[in-house]
Write a protein that holds these residues in place. Structure first.
Motif, short mmCIF file in Angstrom:
data_model
loop_
_atom_site.label_atom_id
_atom_site.label_comp_id
_atom_site.label_asym_id
_atom_site.label_seq_id
_atom_site.Cartn_x
_atom_site.Cartn_y
_atom_site.Cartn_z
N VAL A 99 0.96 -1.28 -0.31
CA VAL A 99 0.45 0.20 -0.05
C VAL A 99 1.12 1.49 -0.97
O VAL A 99 1.92 1.58 0.55
CB VAL A 99 -1.27 0.17 1.18
N SER A 100 0.23 1.95 -0.66
CA SER A 100 1.11 3.84 -0.64
C SER A 100 0.55 4.43 0.64
O SER A 100 -0.33 3.91 1.03
CB SER A 100 0.58 4.19 -1.90
N PRO A 101 1.92 5.00 1.05
CA PRO A 101 1.58 6.39 2.34
C PRO A 101 0.25 7.02 2.13
O PRO A 101 -0.87 7.11 2.90
CB PRO A 101 2.78 6.86 2.44
N GLN A 102 0.54 7.59 0.37
CA GLN A 102 -1.05 7.90 -0.06
C GLN A 102 -2.11 7.65 0.29
O GLN A 102 -3.46 7.84 0.95
CB GLN A 102 -0.95 9.27 -0.98
N VAL A 103 -2.38 6.21 -0.04
CA VAL A 103 -3.89 6.01 0.59
C VAL A 103 -4.34 5.33 2.04
O VAL A 103 -5.29 5.30 2.56
CB VAL A 103 -3.60 4.17 -0.21
N LEU A 104 -2.70 4.68 2.84
CA LEU A 104 -2.94 5.09 4.26
C LEU A 104 -2.86 6.44 4.81
O LEU A 104 -4.45 6.32 5.55
CB LEU A 104 -1.53 4.55 5.33
#
Length: 312
Positions: A99-104
């Motif tokens: 998962v990307s940090p932006q989605v988290l």
């Protein structure tokens, strides 16, 4: 749209990949490392627990007559965070996805996570927080609209650490110009002990500081190991001799409604009743509204609202 139907739409949802974070694919049929599997299982359980604690009303969604799911549905979290339903479902299922940090970050906001919970989320996901040290305020647009509609009555949303998460225009001018302050200084404890204009606006400052410190200590009992709480205490201890003296007395008190007196340099003294409304699980964020005790205070609040709309 059901989750099952959504799962058939794409093999890999936006913001996720089925390879390990390093980008190196495992040999076909190889099992993931045991610690990775345990971490994903813990992440899945954590997400489910956070989702199930949030009511639809907290995020401006209708409850509906046929809701069986405790808290929010998975597709509702995905919608609030503007992420794919498939991807979020896989995340809650403990799938082996990167998962990307932006989605988290989007998921953290959708789930109304506080600082400690947000840090825990990124740690479990093995990702670096793109905004470290920032509070995930968790104030949905619907609740911000409630704040605005309460004007000219001042209203603010605070967490148990006295961080100011959101406020309406009247509250923004009641004790100082909050819009002019950096986000890290928008904390009522910090302002009460260090900000000259804020302090001058409180008629009974000494009693107010003591009650605030006692409430803060009572709330901190559940957060004594959390870095953000310890950092605020350390910052106040260094900046304010008054705080050091009061803090050393170890007084505690539970939150109560009360009448407060404020002295504004342009509209005069206001006598207001403070009322707290919890917006989530107690002792989470709360909405504090200030209503006038008399007609004079009501008129002065209306003047203050005009000043807030057209500042001098």
């Amino acid at each position: 749209m059901t989750v099952d139907a959504t799962l058939t739409q794409a093999a890999t949802p936006p913001g996720a990949t089925t390879t390990p974070p390093s980008g190196a694919a495992r040999p076909t049929g190889a099992a993931p490392p045991r610690d990775d599997a345990a971490r994903r299982a813990e992440l899945a359980a954590f997400l489910r627990s956070r989702r199930e604690r949030i009511t639809p009303e907290q995020v401006g969604l209708p409850r509906g007559a046929r809701r069986r799911t405790p808290g929010l549905r998975r597709e509702e979290v995905a919608h609030l965070g503007a992420v794919g339903v498939t991807w979020y479902t896989w995340l809650e299922q403990g799938r082996d996805i990167h998962v990307s940090p932006q989605v988290l970050d989007a998921v953290a906001r959708a789930l109304l996570l506080d600082r400690a919970e947000r840090s825990h989320l990124f740690a479990l996901a093995g990702a670096v927080d793109p905004v470290p040290g920032k509070e995930c305020t968790g104030v949905p647009r619907a609740l911000r609209q409630v704040l605005d509609q309460l004007a000219p009555f001042p209203a603010v949303i605070q967490n148990s650490r006295f961080d100011i998460l959101a406020y309406n225009s009247t509250y923004g001018q009641l004790m100082c110009d909050l819009d002019a302050l950096p986000e890290e200084d928008r904390n009522c404890m910090w302002l009460a002990f260090t900000h000259p204009q804020w302090r001058a606006s409180v008629v009974d400052l000494d009693a107010t500081m003591r009650v605030m410190a006692a409430k803060f200590r009572a709330s901190m009992a559940e957060h004594v190991a959390e870095p953000a709480w310890k950092a605020l205490v350390a910052r106040l201890t260094e900046a304010s001799p008054e705080f050091r003296e009061i803090w050393a007395q170890h007084e505690v008190v539970r939150p109560i409604s009360s009448v407060k007196l404020f002295r504004h340099p342009r509209v005069g003294v206001l006598e207001l009743t403070a009322t707290s409304l919890w917006t989530g699980p107690n002792p989470g964020p709360k909405l504090i509204s200030y209503t006038p005790v008399d007609e004079t205070s009501r008129e002065r609040l209306e003047q203050l609202e005009q000043l807030a709309l057209v500042p001098a």
